[in-house]
Design a protein around this motif. Sequence first.
Motif, PDB file in Angstrom:
ATOM      1  N   ALA A   1       0.861  -1.186   0.000  1.00 44.12           N
ATOM      2  CA  ALA A   1       0.000   0.000   0.000  1.00 44.12           C
ATOM      3  C   ALA A   1       0.895   1.233   0.000  1.00 44.12           C
ATOM      4  O   ALA A   1       1.667   1.448   0.937  1.00 44.12           O
ATOM      5  N   PHE A   2       0.790   2.018  -1.042  1.00 40.14           N
ATOM      6  CA  PHE A   2       1.594   3.227  -1.185  1.00 40.14           C
ATOM      7  C   PHE A   2       0.792   4.409  -0.674  1.00 40.14           C
ATOM      8  O   PHE A   2      -0.354   4.611  -1.089  1.00 40.14           O
ATOM      9  N   ILE A   3       1.400   5.204   0.220  1.00 36.76           N
ATOM     10  CA  ILE A   3       0.709   6.345   0.818  1.00 36.76           C
ATOM     11  C   ILE A   3       1.629   7.559   0.769  1.00 36.76           C
ATOM     12  O   ILE A   3       2.739   7.536   1.309  1.00 36.76           O
ATOM     13  N   TRP A   4       1.150   8.604   0.131  1.00 30.44           N
ATOM     14  CA  TRP A   4       1.988   9.799  -0.004  1.00 30.44           C
ATOM     15  C   TRP A   4       1.168  10.962  -0.542  1.00 30.44           C
ATOM     16  O   TRP A   4       0.197  10.771  -1.281  1.00 30.44           O
ATOM     17  N   ALA A   5       1.563  12.171  -0.174  1.00 34.79           N
ATOM     18  CA  ALA A   5       0.973  13.387  -0.743  1.00 34.79           C
ATOM     19  C   ALA A   5       2.055  14.432  -0.914  1.00 34.79           C
ATOM     20  O   ALA A   5       2.940  14.559  -0.064  1.00 34.79           O
ATOM     21  N   PRO A   6       2.019  15.193  -2.023  1.00 30.64           N
ATOM     22  CA  PRO A   6       2.970  16.289  -2.177  1.00 30.64           C
ATOM     23  C   PRO A   6       2.708  17.382  -1.150  1.00 30.64           C
ATOM     24  O   PRO A   6       1.616  17.461  -0.572  1.00 30.64           O
ATOM     25  N   LEU A   7       3.693  18.221  -0.899  1.00 26.86           N
ATOM     26  CA  LEU A   7       3.522  19.349  -0.004  1.00 26.86           C
ATOM     27  C   LEU A   7       2.555  20.367  -0.623  1.00 26.86           C
ATOM     28  O   LEU A   7       2.467  20.496  -1.841  1.00 26.86           O
ATOM     29  N   LYS A   8       1.873  21.109   0.210  1.00 27.54           N
ATOM     30  CA  LYS A   8       0.908  22.097  -0.271  1.00 27.54           C
ATOM     31  C   LYS A   8       1.608  23.419  -0.587  1.00 27.54           C
ATOM     32  O   LYS A   8       1.377  24.444   0.044  1.00 27.54           O
ATOM     33  N   ILE A   9       2.476  23.359  -1.601  1.00 31.13           N
ATOM     34  CA  ILE A   9       3.223  24.538  -2.018  1.00 31.13           C
ATOM     35  C   ILE A   9       2.428  25.215  -3.127  1.00 31.13           C
ATOM     36  O   ILE A   9       2.383  24.720  -4.259  1.00 31.13           O
ATOM     37  N   ILE A  10       1.786  26.321  -2.826  1.00 30.68           N
ATOM     38  CA  ILE A  10       0.914  26.967  -3.800  1.00 30.68           C
ATOM     39  C   ILE A  10       1.711  27.397  -5.025  1.00 30.68           C
ATOM     40  O   ILE A  10       2.701  28.110  -4.924  1.00 30.68           O
ATOM     41  N   GLY A  11       1.268  26.917  -6.188  1.00 34.78           N
ATOM     42  CA  GLY A  11       1.866  27.302  -7.454  1.00 34.78           C
ATOM     43  C   GLY A  11       3.082  26.524  -7.871  1.00 34.78           C
ATOM     44  O   GLY A  11       3.626  26.759  -8.956  1.00 34.78           O
TER      45      GLY A  11
ATOM     46  N   THR B   1       5.656  23.470  -9.196  1.00 36.15           N
ATOM     47  CA  THR B   1       5.585  22.491 -10.274  1.00 36.15           C
ATOM     48  C   THR B   1       5.596  21.062  -9.753  1.00 36.15           C
ATOM     49  O   THR B   1       5.244  20.128 -10.475  1.00 36.15           O
ATOM     50  N   GLY B   2       6.025  20.868  -8.540  1.00 35.33           N
ATOM     51  CA  GLY B   2       6.119  19.533  -7.970  1.00 35.33           C
ATOM     52  C   GLY B   2       6.429  19.613  -6.496  1.00 35.33           C
ATOM     53  O   GLY B   2       6.215  20.656  -5.861  1.00 35.33           O
ATOM     54  N   SER B   3       6.970  18.528  -5.960  1.00 36.22           N
ATOM     55  CA  SER B   3       7.207  18.499  -4.517  1.00 36.22           C
ATOM     56  C   SER B   3       8.246  17.452  -4.161  1.00 36.22           C
ATOM     57  O   SER B   3       8.296  16.390  -4.781  1.00 36.22           O
ATOM     58  N   PRO B   4       9.069  17.727  -3.145  1.00 40.17           N
ATOM     59  CA  PRO B   4       9.909  16.688  -2.558  1.00 40.17           C
ATOM     60  C   PRO B   4       9.050  15.837  -1.619  1.00 40.17           C
ATOM     61  O   PRO B   4       7.880  16.144  -1.383  1.00 40.17           O
ATOM     62  N   GLY B   5       9.633  14.781  -1.078  1.00 38.83           N
ATOM     63  CA  GLY B   5       8.867  13.984  -0.133  1.00 38.83           C
ATOM     64  C   GLY B   5       9.541  12.672   0.198  1.00 38.83           C
ATOM     65  O   GLY B   5      10.562  12.298  -0.397  1.00 38.83           O
ATOM     66  N   ASN B   6       8.964  11.966   1.144  1.00 41.41           N
ATOM     67  CA  ASN B   6       9.486  10.685   1.618  1.00 41.41           C
ATOM     68  C   ASN B   6       8.319   9.699   1.690  1.00 41.41           C
ATOM     69  O   ASN B   6       7.711   9.525   2.738  1.00 41.41           O
ATOM     70  N   PRO B   7       7.979   9.069   0.561  1.00 35.51           N
ATOM     71  CA  PRO B   7       6.804   8.195   0.515  1.00 35.51           C
ATOM     72  C   PRO B   7       6.916   7.012   1.468  1.00 35.51           C
ATOM     73  O   PRO B   7       8.028   6.564   1.803  1.00 35.51           O
ATOM     74  N   MET B   8       5.770   6.470   1.841  1.00 35.36           N
ATOM     75  CA  MET B   8       5.714   5.326   2.742  1.00 35.36           C
ATOM     76  C   MET B   8       4.969   4.184   2.070  1.00 35.36           C
ATOM     77  O   MET B   8       3.960   4.390   1.389  1.00 35.36           O
ATOM     78  N   VAL B   9       5.474   2.982   2.278  1.00 35.61           N
ATOM     79  CA  VAL B   9       4.813   1.788   1.790  1.00 35.61           C
ATOM     80  C   VAL B   9       4.527   0.872   2.981  1.00 35.61           C
ATOM     81  O   VAL B   9       5.407   0.605   3.790  1.00 35.61           O
ATOM     82  N   LEU B  10       3.282   0.419   3.084  1.00 34.78           N
ATOM     83  CA  LEU B  10       2.881  -0.549   4.099  1.00 34.78           C
ATOM     84  C   LEU B  10       2.740  -1.908   3.422  1.00 34.78           C
ATOM     85  O   LEU B  10       2.195  -1.995   2.324  1.00 34.78           O
TER      86      LEU B  10
END
Length: 368
Positions: free
Chosen positions: A346-356, A358-367
């Motif tokens: 199960a992949f769970i992740w959301a981009p940061l709420k950076i208004i405007g 083009t994308g987002s950094p992040g550290n996705p989690m898998v269960l």
Amino acid sequence: MRLKFLLSVSASMIMGLAFAQEGTQHHALKGPIDDSALSWAPTKWGADDRIGSANHTKNSANIARALSTIKQNKSITIGKHYHSEAPGFGPRKWNMWIPGTPTGGPFGKNALVYHDELVTTPIGQIQTQFDGPGHIYVNTSKGPMGYNGIISWDAYERGAGDQVVGMGPHGVEHIAEFGFVCRLVVLDAVAYRKSQGKLSAAAEMLPVPKQPGDIGIITADDVKAIVKAQGLKEIGPGDCVALHTGQGNSWGASKFKKMTSEQRAAARALFAEGEPGFGMSACTYLASRDIALTMGDTSANDAQPGNEEMGYAVPCHTDMQTRRGIWNLENVDTESLLNAGVKEGAFIWAPLKIIGATGSPGNPMVLY
């Protein structure tokens, strides 16, 4: 009189500049043009849609499908390290400082001291990175066209001096409202090529493809064969698909902090050569399966510079993202998944709420 003359000239120059800007805003950039892209809108999600495949997360059945893959009640994070010596495409670079050392304090009877960090980087497009709607466009005779037919000149949010400060309707914050909860399918392309006898048993990664037919290009038939070989259910609507090519092992999360500067430089050099990845037919197939997200251990997940047909610039990017709103997550640590024996989860992740953004950094989690 001189003041009036200067004011008049200045006003004329400003009006001329504004006219010039207005006159170019609805025209193509210099270079290749693909007007076939103008027929891509509206997408299956509707003319006003801003989130594309993130709509799958609204479907509770897709979430239930994802959660049903959890068998061991374990978790793993699959983001790469953000660091100045980690690979980055072209001029992209991560720079971080601790200002003040310490930044503030001591304060109060408890002698509190604090540290902040100062980061300068293309934050949406560095190391583990999510490609949102504002990232990939196609140059048309009307101008650069993004997801759901929006021309970039019309999308931009502008600030002081008419400077672009955001991507407006293509900002990543729209997707961040929903994020992704999906069944993850991990495709081990290295093991598959070894099973075919096309890669040595000692090899850790696929080679960078240079031309059609190279084994670093994963085709639609390869995707189907890998799923079957791994004993997984077919890829279906709302699934997230990760491709392991092994190239990401060169700066894997388990080893990066221990690597020397010379080893990190070697990883960056390999990164710059190109990458194994999805061929054009694989992306067309995955789109036909109505997936939510592609991801992998390379900088783009498209095979390059060689692909099934030469002459295209990372073709899955335009065909999947701009055309269909099927988003992409790059530089994911698939090595950690395979080391844990995870081919499905199960992949769970959301981009940061950076208004405007083009994308987002992040550290996705898998269960799993």
